[in-house]
Design a protein around this motif. Structure first.
Motif, PDB file in Angstrom:
ATOM      1  N   MET A   1      48.929 -44.500 -18.583  1.00  0.00           N
ATOM      2  CA  MET A   1      47.773 -45.389 -18.745  1.00  0.00           C
ATOM      3  C   MET A   1      46.511 -44.704 -18.221  1.00  0.00           C
ATOM      4  O   MET A   1      46.541 -44.030 -17.190  1.00  0.00           O
ATOM      5  CB  MET A   1      47.990 -46.706 -17.999  1.00  0.00           C
ATOM      6  CG  MET A   1      46.845 -47.689 -18.125  1.00  0.00           C
ATOM      7  SD  MET A   1      47.211 -49.242 -17.280  1.00  0.00           S
ATOM      8  CE  MET A   1      45.685 -50.117 -17.569  1.00  0.00           C
ATOM      9  N   ILE A   2      45.402 -44.842 -18.913  1.00  0.00           N
ATOM     10  CA  ILE A   2      44.150 -44.227 -18.510  1.00  0.00           C
ATOM     11  C   ILE A   2      43.611 -44.922 -17.259  1.00  0.00           C
ATOM     12  O   ILE A   2      43.535 -46.143 -17.193  1.00  0.00           O
ATOM     13  CB  ILE A   2      43.111 -44.318 -19.631  1.00  0.00           C
ATOM     14  CG1 ILE A   2      43.613 -43.565 -20.865  1.00  0.00           C
ATOM     15  CG2 ILE A   2      41.772 -43.753 -19.183  1.00  0.00           C
ATOM     16  CD1 ILE A   2      42.727 -43.729 -22.071  1.00  0.00           C
ATOM     17  N   GLN A   3      43.287 -44.112 -16.236  1.00  0.00           N
ATOM     18  CA  GLN A   3      42.680 -44.684 -15.039  1.00  0.00           C
ATOM     19  C   GLN A   3      41.250 -45.094 -15.359  1.00  0.00           C
ATOM     20  O   GLN A   3      40.465 -44.308 -15.879  1.00  0.00           O
ATOM     21  CB  GLN A   3      42.689 -43.665 -13.903  1.00  0.00           C
ATOM     22  CG  GLN A   3      42.145 -44.237 -12.595  1.00  0.00           C
ATOM     23  CD  GLN A   3      42.255 -43.236 -11.463  1.00  0.00           C
ATOM     24  OE1 GLN A   3      42.629 -42.093 -11.689  1.00  0.00           O
ATOM     25  NE2 GLN A   3      41.927 -43.667 -10.253  1.00  0.00           N
ATOM     26  N   MET A   4      40.929 -46.327 -15.055  1.00  0.00           N
ATOM     27  CA  MET A   4      39.626 -46.848 -15.440  1.00  0.00           C
ATOM     28  C   MET A   4      38.523 -46.281 -14.569  1.00  0.00           C
ATOM     29  O   MET A   4      38.559 -46.389 -13.345  1.00  0.00           O
ATOM     30  CB  MET A   4      39.611 -48.375 -15.357  1.00  0.00           C
ATOM     31  CG  MET A   4      38.299 -48.992 -15.816  1.00  0.00           C
ATOM     32  SD  MET A   4      38.360 -50.790 -15.834  1.00  0.00           S
ATOM     33  CE  MET A   4      38.601 -51.164 -14.100  1.00  0.00           C
ATOM     34  N   ALA A   5      37.539 -45.647 -15.214  1.00  0.00           N
ATOM     35  CA  ALA A   5      36.340 -45.184 -14.528  1.00  0.00           C
ATOM     36  C   ALA A   5      35.263 -46.245 -14.674  1.00  0.00           C
ATOM     37  O   ALA A   5      35.255 -47.014 -15.639  1.00  0.00           O
ATOM     38  CB  ALA A   5      35.869 -43.860 -15.118  1.00  0.00           C
ATOM     39  N   LEU A   6      34.373 -46.285 -13.708  1.00  0.00           N
ATOM     40  CA  LEU A   6      33.300 -47.272 -13.717  1.00  0.00           C
ATOM     41  C   LEU A   6      31.949 -46.590 -13.836  1.00  0.00           C
ATOM     42  O   LEU A   6      31.715 -45.530 -13.236  1.00  0.00           O
ATOM     43  CB  LEU A   6      33.334 -48.103 -12.436  1.00  0.00           C
ATOM     44  CG  LEU A   6      34.593 -48.940 -12.201  1.00  0.00           C
ATOM     45  CD1 LEU A   6      34.545 -49.587 -10.828  1.00  0.00           C
ATOM     46  CD2 LEU A   6      34.763 -49.997 -13.276  1.00  0.00           C
ATOM     47  N   GLN A  65      39.384 -54.470 -27.067  1.00  0.00           N
ATOM     48  CA  GLN A  65      39.081 -53.479 -26.050  1.00  0.00           C
ATOM     49  C   GLN A  65      37.692 -52.888 -26.270  1.00  0.00           C
ATOM     50  O   GLN A  65      37.184 -52.873 -27.391  1.00  0.00           O
ATOM     51  CB  GLN A  65      40.124 -52.357 -26.053  1.00  0.00           C
ATOM     52  CG  GLN A  65      41.503 -52.823 -25.604  1.00  0.00           C
ATOM     53  CD  GLN A  65      42.482 -51.671 -25.481  1.00  0.00           C
ATOM     54  OE1 GLN A  65      42.482 -50.742 -26.295  1.00  0.00           O
ATOM     55  NE2 GLN A  65      43.336 -51.727 -24.469  1.00  0.00           N
ATOM     56  N   ALA A  66      37.101 -52.390 -25.177  1.00  0.00           N
ATOM     57  CA  ALA A  66      35.752 -51.833 -25.221  1.00  0.00           C
ATOM     58  C   ALA A  66      35.745 -50.442 -24.611  1.00  0.00           C
ATOM     59  O   ALA A  66      36.463 -50.167 -23.645  1.00  0.00           O
ATOM     60  CB  ALA A  66      34.781 -52.743 -24.462  1.00  0.00           C
ATOM     61  N   TYR A 133      36.122 -48.111 -19.982  1.00  0.00           N
ATOM     62  CA  TYR A 133      37.172 -48.449 -20.948  1.00  0.00           C
ATOM     63  C   TYR A 133      37.944 -49.639 -20.405  1.00  0.00           C
ATOM     64  O   TYR A 133      38.453 -49.578 -19.280  1.00  0.00           O
ATOM     65  CB  TYR A 133      38.089 -47.244 -21.140  1.00  0.00           C
ATOM     66  CG  TYR A 133      39.299 -47.476 -22.011  1.00  0.00           C
ATOM     67  CD1 TYR A 133      39.167 -47.769 -23.366  1.00  0.00           C
ATOM     68  CD2 TYR A 133      40.587 -47.372 -21.479  1.00  0.00           C
ATOM     69  CE1 TYR A 133      40.285 -47.955 -24.170  1.00  0.00           C
ATOM     70  CE2 TYR A 133      41.718 -47.557 -22.276  1.00  0.00           C
ATOM     71  CZ  TYR A 133      41.550 -47.850 -23.617  1.00  0.00           C
ATOM     72  OH  TYR A 133      42.657 -48.043 -24.422  1.00  0.00           O
ATOM     73  N   THR A 134      37.990 -50.735 -21.169  1.00  0.00           N
ATOM     74  CA  THR A 134      38.606 -51.943 -20.627  1.00  0.00           C
ATOM     75  C   THR A 134      39.086 -52.870 -21.729  1.00  0.00           C
ATOM     76  O   THR A 134      38.665 -52.758 -22.886  1.00  0.00           O
ATOM     77  CB  THR A 134      37.593 -52.699 -19.733  1.00  0.00           C
ATOM     78  OG1 THR A 134      38.254 -53.750 -19.042  1.00  0.00           O
ATOM     79  CG2 THR A 134      36.455 -53.293 -20.568  1.00  0.00           C
ATOM     80  N   THR A 135      39.962 -53.775 -21.357  1.00  0.00           N
ATOM     81  CA  THR A 135      40.364 -54.885 -22.219  1.00  0.00           C
ATOM     82  C   THR A 135      39.526 -56.095 -21.834  1.00  0.00           C
ATOM     83  O   THR A 135      39.471 -56.469 -20.658  1.00  0.00           O
ATOM     84  CB  THR A 135      41.862 -55.202 -22.050  1.00  0.00           C
ATOM     85  OG1 THR A 135      42.632 -54.070 -22.452  1.00  0.00           O
ATOM     86  CG2 THR A 135      42.253 -56.407 -22.908  1.00  0.00           C
ATOM     87  N   ALA A 180      35.961 -55.691 -15.221  1.00  0.00           N
ATOM     88  CA  ALA A 180      36.334 -54.598 -14.326  1.00  0.00           C
ATOM     89  C   ALA A 180      37.272 -55.065 -13.225  1.00  0.00           C
ATOM     90  O   ALA A 180      37.974 -54.263 -12.606  1.00  0.00           O
ATOM     91  CB  ALA A 180      35.090 -53.972 -13.703  1.00  0.00           C
ATOM     92  N   THR A 181      37.303 -56.366 -12.951  1.00  0.00           N
ATOM     93  CA  THR A 181      38.167 -56.892 -11.900  1.00  0.00           C
ATOM     94  C   THR A 181      39.625 -56.917 -12.322  1.00  0.00           C
ATOM     95  O   THR A 181      40.509 -57.055 -11.493  1.00  0.00           O
ATOM     96  CB  THR A 181      37.738 -58.329 -11.536  1.00  0.00           C
ATOM     97  OG1 THR A 181      37.891 -59.177 -12.692  1.00  0.00           O
ATOM     98  CG2 THR A 181      36.286 -58.353 -11.082  1.00  0.00           C
ATOM     99  N   LYS A 182      39.874 -56.821 -13.645  1.00  0.00           N
ATOM    100  CA  LYS A 182      41.230 -56.844 -14.184  1.00  0.00           C
ATOM    101  C   LYS A 182      41.980 -58.127 -13.845  1.00  0.00           C
ATOM    102  O   LYS A 182      43.193 -58.161 -13.786  1.00  0.00           O
ATOM    103  CB  LYS A 182      42.037 -55.638 -13.682  1.00  0.00           C
ATOM    104  CG  LYS A 182      41.612 -54.318 -14.286  1.00  0.00           C
ATOM    105  CD  LYS A 182      41.887 -54.296 -15.785  1.00  0.00           C
ATOM    106  CE  LYS A 182      41.528 -52.952 -16.393  1.00  0.00           C
ATOM    107  NZ  LYS A 182      41.715 -52.918 -17.842  1.00  0.00           N
ATOM    108  N   GLU A 183      41.223 -59.208 -13.615  1.00  0.00           N
ATOM    109  CA  GLU A 183      41.886 -60.479 -13.339  1.00  0.00           C
ATOM    110  C   GLU A 183      42.425 -61.080 -14.629  1.00  0.00           C
ATOM    111  O   GLU A 183      41.824 -60.951 -15.695  1.00  0.00           O
ATOM    112  CB  GLU A 183      40.896 -61.461 -12.708  1.00  0.00           C
ATOM    113  CG  GLU A 183      40.381 -61.021 -11.340  1.00  0.00           C
ATOM    114  CD  GLU A 183      39.339 -61.970 -10.802  1.00  0.00           C
ATOM    115  OE1 GLU A 183      38.940 -62.883 -11.556  1.00  0.00           O
ATOM    116  OE2 GLU A 183      38.944 -61.808  -9.650  1.00  0.00           O
ATOM    117  N   GLN A 184      43.568 -61.725 -14.535  1.00  0.00           N
ATOM    118  CA  GLN A 184      44.127 -62.423 -15.677  1.00  0.00           C
ATOM    119  C   GLN A 184      43.453 -63.789 -15.806  1.00  0.00           C
ATOM    120  O   GLN A 184      43.012 -64.376 -14.825  1.00  0.00           O
ATOM    121  CB  GLN A 184      45.645 -62.608 -15.506  1.00  0.00           C
ATOM    122  CG  GLN A 184      46.410 -61.296 -15.475  1.00  0.00           C
ATOM    123  CD  GLN A 184      46.289 -60.547 -16.784  1.00  0.00           C
ATOM    124  OE1 GLN A 184      46.398 -61.127 -17.862  1.00  0.00           O
ATOM    125  NE2 GLN A 184      46.059 -59.248 -16.707  1.00  0.00           N
TER     126      GLN A 184
END
Length: 295
Positions: A1-6, A65-66, A133-135, A180-184
């Motif tokens: 999985m790609i580590q998310m950069a900010l 995804q973005a 890169y995020t969902t 970016a918080t990756k909260e569900q």
């Protein structure tokens, strides 16, 4: 999985929207290669999949995804699209300072922690972090923001329309920042989002509480509670605000008679449309057009 950069930006000055659109890449075609284009390039896939790289980093951008391509790098397609692939795209400037940070690093304070005297009413800068890169947590809401930007494009030469574009862009940046918080999604937010998505798709029609409940698969009372908790309004009020927002866009970008504008966004009676518009905006539809849609 790609580590998310900010992407970390210092504000003010604020990021600035330039232009946006919607594009479909046919099967067996690919996204064009570009290098150092000097603006950020935001891509949000709605169907299919984009296969892209930025320098050494590879991305697969699936529906919902973005991906934000940096202004100072070379990016290119790693393979052709396996099917027709549709994306919203946007170019924007950071406005001020920005840099890439690791998602595991805490945000650094902008101010010196030692006691200082601050002038009254001074401008205090702050930072925002946007995932490269995020969902998306709320893809339907993000798509709707893009649609509103697209509808304003024909009148981008009008000051009022340009200001509205920047407001929508900042709301979109907020949506990305939240992801970016990756909260569900909580059950309440999931219900409210599904109901809001249905209302956005059917705002031109007569929408009943039963039809909404059947689509969301929850009792209308529970849906109303969720929307009140998450959006601060009932489904009826949400639908009304949505219709007025769409009416404002039509007033800005078309020469349709005011009564026709009301019909286009779901109001059966012109008088009721005018009353609702005035209540929410503090100005009549006709005066709104005269004030903001002037060439």
């Amino acid at each position: 999985m790609i580590q998310m950069a900010l992407i970390e930006m210092t504000i003010p000055p604020f990021p600035h929207y330039i232009t946006s659109g919607f594009n479909t890449i046919p099967k067996n075609a690919k996204h064009p290669s570009r290098s150092h284009i000097e603006v950020f390039d935001l891509l949000i896939t709605t169907s299919g999949c984009l296969f892209l790289a930025e320098e050494e980093q590879r991305f697969e951008v699936a529906p919902g995804q973005a991906l934000i391509l940096r202004p100072d790098c070379y990016h290119f397609a790693t393979q052709v699209c396996a099917e027709d692939t549709s994306t919203y795209w946007m170019h924007f400037h950071a406005g001020g300072h920005w840099n890439m940070v690791d998602n595991t690093l805490p945000a650094l304070p902008l101010e010196d922690p030692s006691p200082v005297f601050i002038k009254p009413f001074s401008v205090e800068p702050f930072t925002i972090r946007i995932p490269q890169y995020t969902t998306l947590l709320q893809p339907e809401k993000t798509y709707e923001l893009f649609e509103q930007l697209h509808q304003l494009q024909p009148r981008a030469h009008v000051s009022g329309a340009r200001f509205a574009q920047q407001q929508l862009f900042h709301e979109l940046m907020l949506q990305l920042s939240v992801s970016a918080t990756k909260e569900q999604l909580s059950p309440s937010l999931a219900c409210a989002e599904k109901a809001a998505s249905y209302l956005r798709q059917h705002y031109r029609e007569t929408v009943s509480a039963k039809a909404l409940g059947d689509h969301v698969n929850f009792h209308p009372v529970y849906i109303a509670r969720c929307m009140q908790r998450e959006y601060g309004c009932s489904p009826t009020e949400y639908l009304l605000r949505l219709r007025i927002q769409q009416a404002k866009l039509l007033l800005l970008q078309t020469d349709l008679p005011v009564a026709h504008v009301g019909e286009e966004v779901g109001f059966e009676q012109p008088a009721y449309f005018a009353t609702c518009f005035t209540r929410l905006e503090g100005i009549s539809p006709r005066k709104y057009r005269q004030r903001f849609a002037r060439d």
